[in-house]
Structures are given as C-alpha cells and as structure tokens.
Write a protein that holds these residues in place. Structure first.
Motif, PDB file in Angstrom:
ATOM      1  N   ALA A  16       0.705  -1.054  -0.076  1.00  9.90           N
ATOM      2  CA  ALA A  16       0.093   0.007   0.045  1.00  9.90           C
ATOM      3  C   ALA A  16       0.950   1.216  -0.096  1.00  9.90           C
ATOM      4  CB  ALA A  16      -0.959   0.071   1.269  1.00  9.90           C
ATOM      5  N   CYS A  17       1.903   1.122   0.787  1.00  7.47           N
ATOM      6  CA  CYS A  17       2.609   2.307   0.920  1.00  7.47           C
ATOM      7  C   CYS A  17       3.526   2.586  -0.559  1.00  7.47           C
ATOM      8  CB  CYS A  17       3.858   2.176   1.778  1.00  7.47           C
ATOM      9  SG  CYS A  17       3.129   2.247   3.340  1.00  7.47           S
ATOM     10  N   ALA A  18       4.110   1.450  -1.149  1.00  6.19           N
ATOM     11  CA  ALA A  18       4.609   1.770  -2.680  1.00  6.19           C
ATOM     12  C   ALA A  18       3.453   2.187  -3.555  1.00  6.19           C
ATOM     13  CB  ALA A  18       5.206   0.172  -3.043  1.00  6.19           C
ATOM     14  N   LEU A  19       2.276   1.829  -3.482  1.00  8.11           N
ATOM     15  CA  LEU A  19       1.307   2.178  -4.363  1.00  8.11           C
ATOM     16  C   LEU A  19       0.854   3.817  -4.092  1.00  8.11           C
ATOM     17  CD1 LEU A  19      -0.483   1.611  -6.675  1.00  8.11           C
ATOM     18  CD2 LEU A  19      -2.212   1.048  -4.770  1.00  8.11           C
ATOM     19  N   LYS A  20       1.073   4.298  -2.865  1.00  8.98           N
ATOM     20  CA  LYS A  20       0.746   5.507  -2.807  1.00  8.98           C
ATOM     21  C   LYS A  20       2.000   6.539  -3.270  1.00  8.98           C
ATOM     22  CE  LYS A  20      -2.264   5.427   1.016  1.00  8.98           C
ATOM     23  NZ  LYS A  20      -2.571   5.550   2.518  1.00  8.98           N
ATOM     24  N   ALA A  21       3.270   5.838  -3.147  1.00  8.41           N
ATOM     25  CA  ALA A  21       4.524   6.544  -3.721  1.00  8.41           C
ATOM     26  C   ALA A  21       4.579   6.863  -5.034  1.00  8.41           C
ATOM     27  CB  ALA A  21       5.754   5.491  -3.440  1.00  8.41           C
ATOM     28  N   VAL A  22       3.765   6.420  -5.927  1.00  6.68           N
ATOM     29  CA  VAL A  22       3.783   6.232  -7.212  1.00  6.68           C
ATOM     30  C   VAL A  22       2.665   7.140  -7.596  1.00  6.68           C
ATOM     31  CG1 VAL A  22       3.080   5.201  -9.502  1.00  6.68           C
ATOM     32  CG2 VAL A  22       4.287   3.791  -7.844  1.00  6.68           C
ATOM     33  N   PRO A  23       3.334   8.358  -8.300  1.00  2.00           N
ATOM     34  CA  PRO A  23       2.306   9.467  -8.682  1.00  2.00           C
ATOM     35  C   PRO A  23       0.858   8.806  -9.425  1.00  2.00           C
ATOM     36  CG  PRO A  23       4.508   9.994  -9.369  1.00  2.00           C
ATOM     37  CD  PRO A  23       4.623   8.548  -8.981  1.00  2.00           C
ATOM     38  N   ALA A  24      -0.061   9.555  -9.181  1.00  2.00           N
ATOM     39  CA  ALA A  24      -1.326   9.406  -9.731  1.00  2.00           C
ATOM     40  C   ALA A  24      -1.319   9.245 -11.247  1.00  2.00           C
ATOM     41  CB  ALA A  24      -2.457  10.083  -9.638  1.00  2.00           C
ATOM     42  N   ALA A  25      -0.438   9.911 -12.032  1.00  6.28           N
ATOM     43  CA  ALA A  25      -0.355  10.240 -13.206  1.00  6.28           C
ATOM     44  C   ALA A  25       0.382   8.902 -14.099  1.00  6.28           C
ATOM     45  CB  ALA A  25       0.549  11.473 -13.850  1.00  6.28           C
ATOM     46  N   ALA A  26       1.102   8.269 -13.245  1.00  2.98           N
ATOM     47  CA  ALA A  26       1.942   7.034 -13.550  1.00  2.98           C
ATOM     48  C   ALA A  26       1.145   5.974 -13.446  1.00  2.98           C
ATOM     49  CB  ALA A  26       3.317   7.043 -12.709  1.00  2.98           C
ATOM     50  N   ARG A  27       0.178   6.064 -12.730  1.00  4.45           N
ATOM     51  CA  ARG A  27      -0.847   4.859 -12.481  1.00  4.45           C
ATOM     52  C   ARG A  27      -1.899   4.933 -13.406  1.00  4.45           C
ATOM     53  NH1 ARG A  27      -2.779   5.434  -6.474  1.00  4.45           N
ATOM     54  NH2 ARG A  27      -1.510   7.460  -6.699  1.00  4.45           N
ATOM     55  N   ARG A  28      -2.104   5.874 -14.163  1.00  7.41           N
ATOM     56  CA  ARG A  28      -3.057   6.055 -15.327  1.00  7.41           C
ATOM     57  C   ARG A  28      -2.602   5.816 -16.289  1.00  7.41           C
ATOM     58  NH1 ARG A  28      -4.546  11.843 -13.851  1.00  7.41           N
ATOM     59  NH2 ARG A  28      -2.893  12.183 -15.109  1.00  7.41           N
ATOM     60  N   LYS A  29      -3.492   5.040 -17.278  1.00  9.68           N
ATOM     61  CA  LYS A  29      -3.157   4.737 -18.701  1.00  9.68           C
ATOM     62  C   LYS A  29      -3.033   5.891 -19.506  1.00  9.68           C
ATOM     63  CE  LYS A  29      -4.223   1.519 -22.008  1.00  9.68           C
ATOM     64  NZ  LYS A  29      -5.015   0.371 -22.645  1.00  9.68           N
ATOM     65  N   GLU A  30      -1.977   6.386 -19.984  1.00  4.46           N
ATOM     66  CA  GLU A  30      -1.549   7.267 -20.843  1.00  4.46           C
ATOM     67  C   GLU A  30      -1.354   7.053 -22.218  1.00  4.46           C
ATOM     68  OE1 GLU A  30       0.309  10.571 -19.153  1.00  4.46           O
ATOM     69  OE2 GLU A  30      -0.404  10.326 -17.037  1.00  4.46           O
ATOM     70  N   GLN A  31      -1.544   7.786 -23.375  1.00  7.21           N
ATOM     71  CA  GLN A  31      -1.050   7.535 -24.614  1.00  7.21           C
ATOM     72  C   GLN A  31       0.104   8.400 -24.833  1.00  7.21           C
ATOM     73  OE1 GLN A  31      -4.367   8.338 -27.467  1.00  7.21           O
ATOM     74  NE2 GLN A  31      -5.296   6.357 -26.650  1.00  7.21           N
ATOM     75  N   VAL A  32       1.032   8.049 -25.549  1.00  9.60           N
ATOM     76  CA  VAL A  32       2.338   8.513 -25.436  1.00  9.60           C
ATOM     77  C   VAL A  32       2.347   8.710 -27.405  1.00  9.60           C
ATOM     78  CG1 VAL A  32       4.775   8.418 -25.494  1.00  9.60           C
ATOM     79  CG2 VAL A  32       3.443   7.734 -23.798  1.00  9.60           C
ATOM     80  N   GLU A  33       2.586  10.041 -27.644  1.00  9.82           N
ATOM     81  CA  GLU A  33       2.821  10.096 -29.165  1.00  9.82           C
ATOM     82  C   GLU A  33       4.258   9.709 -29.507  1.00  9.82           C
ATOM     83  OE1 GLU A  33       3.311  13.893 -31.825  1.00  9.82           O
ATOM     84  OE2 GLU A  33       1.593  13.920 -30.862  1.00  9.82           O
ATOM     85  N   ILE A  34       4.297   9.160 -30.592  1.00 10.92           N
ATOM     86  CA  ILE A  34       5.664   8.320 -30.977  1.00 10.92           C
ATOM     87  C   ILE A  34       6.202   9.007 -32.208  1.00 10.92           C
ATOM     88  CG2 ILE A  34       6.797   6.271 -31.858  1.00 10.92           C
ATOM     89  CD1 ILE A  34       5.067   4.633 -30.022  1.00 10.92           C
ATOM     90  N   GLN A  35       5.205   9.414 -33.019  1.00  9.74           N
ATOM     91  CA  GLN A  35       5.630  10.029 -34.238  1.00  9.74           C
ATOM     92  C   GLN A  35       4.711  11.031 -34.961  1.00  9.74           C
ATOM     93  OE1 GLN A  35       7.553   7.290 -36.945  1.00  9.74           O
ATOM     94  NE2 GLN A  35       7.212   8.727 -38.879  1.00  9.74           N
ATOM     95  N   ARG A  36       4.970  12.037 -35.489  1.00  9.80           N
ATOM     96  CA  ARG A  36       4.301  12.884 -36.153  1.00  9.80           C
ATOM     97  C   ARG A  36       4.765  13.142 -37.499  1.00  9.80           C
ATOM     98  NH1 ARG A  36       1.156  17.861 -34.126  1.00  9.80           N
ATOM     99  NH2 ARG A  36       0.834  16.414 -32.320  1.00  9.80           N
ATOM    100  N   SER A  37       4.062  12.888 -38.492  1.00  9.56           N
ATOM    101  CA  SER A  37       4.511  12.772 -39.899  1.00  9.56           C
ATOM    102  C   SER A  37       3.570  13.483 -41.027  1.00  9.56           C
ATOM    103  CB  SER A  37       4.739  11.321 -40.403  1.00  9.56           C
ATOM    104  OG  SER A  37       5.608  10.521 -39.684  1.00  9.56           O
ATOM    105  N   PRO A  38       4.066  14.266 -41.713  1.00 11.19           N
ATOM    106  CA  PRO A  38       3.164  15.067 -42.833  1.00 11.19           C
ATOM    107  C   PRO A  38       3.064  13.915 -43.954  1.00 11.19           C
ATOM    108  CG  PRO A  38       5.599  15.330 -43.152  1.00 11.19           C
ATOM    109  CD  PRO A  38       5.607  14.713 -41.851  1.00 11.19           C
ATOM    110  N   VAL A  39       1.986  14.023 -44.421  1.00 12.20           N
ATOM    111  CA  VAL A  39       1.406  13.220 -45.455  1.00 12.20           C
ATOM    112  C   VAL A  39       1.245  13.829 -46.677  1.00 12.20           C
ATOM    113  CG1 VAL A  39      -0.814  11.877 -46.053  1.00 12.20           C
ATOM    114  CG2 VAL A  39      -0.376  11.958 -43.777  1.00 12.20           C
ATOM    115  N   ALA A  40       2.275  13.239 -47.491  1.00  9.27           N
ATOM    116  CA  ALA A  40       2.239  13.871 -49.117  1.00  9.27           C
ATOM    117  C   ALA A  40       0.979  13.338 -49.908  1.00  9.27           C
ATOM    118  CB  ALA A  40       3.424  13.131 -49.649  1.00  9.27           C
TER     119      ALA A  40
END
Length: 82
Positions: A16-40
């Motif tokens: 329980a202490c270890a779980l509280k030590a992890v920030p809420a943002a890290a526990r939430r499932k977040e999407q990460v942008e890997i690449q942004r590309s122009p479309v010809a």
C-alpha cells in the motif's frame, strides 16, 4: 498473532505504501505520441473530407501502393476504407 499473519500484514502495508509513492499520473493509462509525420498528396485524395470525421487516436491502416504512377514506394493512409 502468529508469525505468518504478521508477515502477511507487513506485506500488505508495504504494498500500500509503495502504491501511494507512485504518482497518480503514472498509475493512469496514458497515450504517448511516438511520431508525427506529414502526409504527401493529402490534397489529392479524400483527406480533406475524412479529416473532419477522423477522431483523435483512431487506428489508421498503412497500405503499400507499388502501382502508384507518381511513387512506386508510396504508402496510402486509410481510415475505414477511405
């Protein structure tokens, strides 16, 4: 309290202490942008029409177009068959 019960309670408290030590943002499932590309060639297909309907995060298909007269290595970007 017997020894086994004691260790089980300690393990629960540590977890329980270890779980509280992890920030809420890290526990939430977040999407990460890997690449942004122009479309010809965006303006030559249905891109303008589809763009208005396309929701953020929608899966896109990348389809090779070896018969493309402008670029033999062209890749078509598709959403819902368009």
């Amino acid at each position: 309290m017997d020894r086994m019960t004691f260790f089980k309670r300690v393990a629960v408290l540590v977890g329980a202490c270890a779980l509280k030590a992890v920030p809420a943002a890290a526990r939430r499932k977040e999407q990460v942008e890997i690449q942004r590309s122009p479309v010809a060639g965006f303006q030559y297909g249905e891109g303008e029409e589809v763009w208005r309907e396309l929701p953020v995060g929608a899966p896109l298909a990348l389809v090779r177009e070896p018969g493309n007269p402008h670029d033999e290595r062209a890749v078509r970007v598709q959403w819902r068959g368009r």
